[in-house]
Design an enzyme around this catalytic site. Structure first.
Site, mmCIF file in Angstrom:
data_model
loop_
_atom_site.group_PDB
_atom_site.id
_atom_site.type_symbol
_atom_site.label_atom_id
_atom_site.label_comp_id
_atom_site.label_asym_id
_atom_site.label_seq_id
_atom_site.Cartn_x
_atom_site.Cartn_y
_atom_site.Cartn_z
ATOM 1 N N LYS A 155 0.755 -1.362 -0.184
ATOM 2 C CA LYS A 155 0.024 0.184 0.096
ATOM 3 C C LYS A 155 0.871 1.139 -0.043
ATOM 4 C CE LYS A 155 -1.458 2.555 3.381
ATOM 5 N NZ LYS A 155 -1.586 3.959 2.679
ATOM 6 N N GLY A 157 7.391 4.875 7.644
ATOM 7 C CA GLY A 157 6.585 6.275 7.945
ATOM 8 C C GLY A 157 6.982 6.905 9.441
ATOM 9 N N SER A 158 6.181 7.594 9.734
ATOM 10 C CA SER A 158 6.199 8.378 10.934
ATOM 11 C C SER A 158 6.420 7.546 12.131
ATOM 12 C CB SER A 158 5.406 9.376 11.093
ATOM 13 O OG SER A 158 4.116 9.138 11.413
ATOM 14 N N GLU A 200 10.177 1.324 9.941
ATOM 15 C CA GLU A 200 11.511 2.310 9.664
ATOM 16 C C GLU A 200 10.986 3.737 9.787
ATOM 17 O OE1 GLU A 200 14.502 1.395 8.941
ATOM 18 O OE2 GLU A 200 14.574 -0.440 8.271
ATOM 19 N N CYS A 218 14.219 10.513 5.442
ATOM 20 C CA CYS A 218 14.277 10.376 7.041
ATOM 21 C C CYS A 218 15.798 10.423 7.309
ATOM 22 C CB CYS A 218 14.030 8.719 7.161
ATOM 23 S SG CYS A 218 14.862 7.537 6.028
ATOM 24 N N GLU A 247 11.941 16.492 14.383
ATOM 25 C CA GLU A 247 12.280 16.074 13.113
ATOM 26 C C GLU A 247 11.511 17.001 11.967
ATOM 27 O OE1 GLU A 247 10.372 12.682 11.016
ATOM 28 O OE2 GLU A 247 12.309 12.239 9.701
HETATM 29 P P1 NAD Z 1 2.879 8.599 7.793
HETATM 30 O O1 NAD Z 1 3.303 7.744 9.151
HETATM 31 O O2 NAD Z 1 1.763 9.655 7.854
HETATM 32 O O3 NAD Z 1 2.345 7.384 6.751
HETATM 33 C C1 NAD Z 1 3.183 6.474 6.214
HETATM 34 C C2 NAD Z 1 2.171 5.332 5.766
HETATM 35 O O4 NAD Z 1 1.055 4.770 7.009
HETATM 36 C C3 NAD Z 1 1.049 5.887 4.701
HETATM 37 O O5 NAD Z 1 1.094 4.785 3.532
HETATM 38 C C4 NAD Z 1 -0.090 6.064 5.318
HETATM 39 O O6 NAD Z 1 -1.332 5.908 4.483
HETATM 40 C C5 NAD Z 1 0.051 4.770 6.396
HETATM 41 N N1 NAD Z 1 -0.967 4.858 7.779
HETATM 42 C C6 NAD Z 1 -1.405 6.022 8.322
HETATM 43 N N2 NAD Z 1 -2.168 5.780 9.419
HETATM 44 C C7 NAD Z 1 -1.942 4.231 9.467
HETATM 45 C C8 NAD Z 1 -2.359 3.382 10.264
HETATM 46 N N3 NAD Z 1 -3.205 3.800 11.299
HETATM 47 N N4 NAD Z 1 -2.122 2.031 10.155
HETATM 48 C C9 NAD Z 1 -1.437 1.696 9.154
HETATM 49 N N5 NAD Z 1 -1.059 2.601 8.249
HETATM 50 C C10 NAD Z 1 -1.055 3.850 8.276
HETATM 51 O O7 NAD Z 1 4.563 8.743 7.311
HETATM 52 P P2 NAD Z 1 4.572 9.817 6.019
HETATM 53 O O8 NAD Z 1 4.132 11.277 6.479
HETATM 54 O O9 NAD Z 1 3.899 9.248 4.833
HETATM 55 O O10 NAD Z 1 6.234 9.614 5.808
HETATM 56 C C11 NAD Z 1 7.089 10.663 6.734
HETATM 57 C C12 NAD Z 1 7.855 10.016 7.739
HETATM 58 O O11 NAD Z 1 8.311 8.775 7.232
HETATM 59 C C13 NAD Z 1 8.900 10.854 8.389
HETATM 60 O O12 NAD Z 1 8.889 10.887 9.727
HETATM 61 C C14 NAD Z 1 10.136 10.215 7.799
HETATM 62 O O13 NAD Z 1 11.190 10.336 8.526
HETATM 63 C C15 NAD Z 1 9.875 8.570 7.785
HETATM 64 N N6 NAD Z 1 10.485 7.657 7.030
HETATM 65 C C16 NAD Z 1 11.091 6.963 7.481
HETATM 66 C C17 NAD Z 1 12.118 6.164 6.433
HETATM 67 C C18 NAD Z 1 12.930 5.054 7.228
HETATM 68 O O14 NAD Z 1 13.408 4.186 6.519
HETATM 69 N N7 NAD Z 1 13.594 5.088 8.314
HETATM 70 C C19 NAD Z 1 12.015 6.294 5.418
HETATM 71 C C20 NAD Z 1 11.188 7.396 4.720
HETATM 72 C C21 NAD Z 1 10.401 8.095 5.639
#
Ligand code: NAD
Length: 472
Positions: free
Chosen positions: A170, A221-222, A243, A277, A375
């Site tokens: 997804k 994600g976050s 991650e 990230c 961040e």
């Molecule tokens: P986010 O957490 O808002 O969303 C990430 C994904 O999770 C999206 O696909 C979203 O639809 C999904 N999601 C949202 N709510 C959910 C839930 N309750 N259950 C399951 N999935 C859900 O993150 P973002 O804003 O898309 O990305 C930015 C963040 O990602 C930053 O904090 C960045 O540092 C981090 N990031 C980390 C890495 C790594 O490898 N460590 C790489 C890239 C980005």
């Protein structure tokens, strides 16, 4: 609006949905395409297809799966010119960087399948033979963010599938389209059901994490969403890797060649408009080098070409979405309330439609500012002073994050010695940002759980089993 139509891939076939949502181009703040919004019933069918495909796929050898993933990688590389502009329009990054991301994903898909987890005999003492073998886990639910939709998905696909699992992937609702095109490549190159791609909102992510037919979650994600994912996955004790975010420090040592390293530091902080990230998110510089470094970074920031990623000269695009733009602008406003701080470049949005922020350098930042503690995930870089390097290391470690870090020096071994004291999953000497197929990647502390890439990443998609055989 885009003339392309976008479809999910379920069991090797294209599907649309009754519902759809708009995808916004961050360079114009206007919708440019419609994306199908998967229903729960479609997710159920995708999981069922992945479960059916799992049996024959797991029985293939590593070499057979490597061949299939290589076909998929070549299929992706063959469509760079078509997928690149879609990625630029949904994500905002310059077209050259979008194509680089897709080419890089194709490369990593192949490179990550050049390793193998072999069975081991742990002990053979004449009485017993004790074997350690590895099984794939089943169906993987892969959830990706919006900053590098293709390469981060490719990391999950490569080791998830290579280990013998099947997958439901997804993308983020902000950047779903290039990933759906990647699903089309899967239709042409992989057995049906092995890789299913479904677009939808955050609800779809939550349904994936709680789904009883999914065995393993790979989430990028976050931090706050990562915590929700972990809690939800606990219901069926799914294996989870997270991650998450970072607040990477770069520590400059007194012997560093400022002129030589400034462009690399700038790139490490501002590539992808700082939305990485593992970007440089705070710099610690010694007094002696402080002003030349701030001046060098500010000069680069002032001349960096910011614009629509589809324009050929653009070096940096907009922030990816309105929420992120507002968050970064709020951090800039908060920074301006600190009396002693100097904003030596940028510090404002651009007067045009879209979510553009000028590359911003903040001098005389202090440890307690939100810009230093949180961040920022945007093109705003605080530079801090230090007098004692042990103190700089202590301040670098004083964070709930621990993704990556870097040390900049002419003395590589001294750099390595300091690197080992930093609480972060990856520490580079004289470099920042990048991933390599054989280097396990992940975070200390709240930057994540587990590792992707390298042998540790491959092992995380498998369940170890011990078999103890009597010999007499
Ligand atoms: P986010 O957490 O808002 O969303 C990430 C994904 O999770 C999206 O696909 C979203 O639809 C999904 N999601 C949202 N709510 C959910 C839930 N309750 N259950 C399951 N999935 C859900 O993150 P973002 O804003 O898309 O990305 C930015 C963040 O990602 C930053 O904090 C960045 O540092 C981090 N990031 C980390 C890495 C790594 O490898 N460590 C790489 C890239 C980005």
């Amino acid at each position: 609006m885009s003339e392309l139509t976008f479809t999910h891939t379920i069991d090797g076939k294209a599907e649309t949905s009754k519902a759809s949502f708009d995808v916004i181009n961050p360079a114009t703040a206007q919708p440019f395409a419609k994306c199908p919004d998967a229903s729960r019933e479609q997710l159920d069918r995708a999981v069922a297809a992945a479960r059916t495909a799992f049996g024959p796929w797991k029985r293939k050898s590593f070499a057979e799966r490597r061949r299939a993933i290589t076909d998929f990688a070549h299929g992706l590389a063959a469509r760079i010119d078509e997928i690149g502009p879609v990625l630029t329009q949904e994500q905002g990054k310059p077209l050259g960087q979008a194509k680089w991301e897709i080419g890089g994903a194709a490369h990593e898909l192949e490179a990550m399948c050049n390793m193998e987890l072999k069975p081991e005999v742990l002990r053979n003492d004449g009485k017993h033979r004790i074997e350690l073998i590895y099984h794939p886990l089943g169906v993987v639910g892969a959830i990706a963010p919006w900053n590098f939709p293709i390469i981060l998905a490719a990391h999950k696909i490569a080791h998830g599938l290579y280990a013998g699992n099947t997958m439901v992937l997804k993308p983020s609702p902000y950047t779903p389209l290039a990933t759906l095109l990647m699903g089309e490549v899967a239709r042409d190159t992989l057995p049906p059901g092995v890789l299913n791609t479904l677009a939808g909102g955050n609800d779809l992510g939550a349904w994936i994490t709680e789904h009883p037919g999914i065995d393993r979650i790979s989430f990028t994600g976050s931090v706050p969403t990562g915590k929700r994912v972990m809690a939800s996955a606990a219901g069926t004790l799914k294996r989870v890797t997270l991650e998450l975010g970072g607040n990477d420090p770069a520590i400059i040592l007194e012997d560093a060649d400022i002129e030589a390293i400034t462009p690399s530091l700038f790139r490490g902080a501002f590539l992808n408009a700082g939305q990485i990230c593992m970007a440089v998110k705070r710099i610690y510089a010694p007094e002696k080098l402080y002003e030349p470094l701030v001046e060098g970074l500010s000069k680069l920031a002032r001349t960096h070409r910011v614009g629509d990623g589809m324009e050929p000269d653009t070096e940096m695009g907009p922030l990816q979405n309105r929420m992120q733009f507002d968050k970064v602008m709020d951090l800039i406003e908060d920074t301006k309330r600190h009396k002693n701080v100097r904003i030596t470049a940028g510090g404002h949005s651009l007067n045009r439609p879209g979510y553009f922020i000028a590359p911003t350098v903040v001098a005389d930042a202090d440890d307690d500012m939100r810009l230093v503690r949180e961040e920022q995930f945007g093109p705003v870089l605080p530079v801090l002073r230090y007098t004692d390097v042990d103190d700089a290391v202590r301040r670098a470690n004083d964070s709930p994050f621990g993704l990556c870090a870097s040390v900049w020096t002419k003395d590589f071994e001294r750099g390595a010695e300091i690197a080992r004291q930093i609480e972060a999953g990856t520490v580079w000497i004289n470099h920042h940002v990048g991933s390599e197929a054989d280097m396990p990647f992940g975070g200390f502390k709240q930057s994540g759980l587990g590792r992707e890439l390298g042998m540790l990443g491959l092992a995380s998609y498998m369940e170890p089993q011990v078999v103890k055989v009597p010999l007499a």
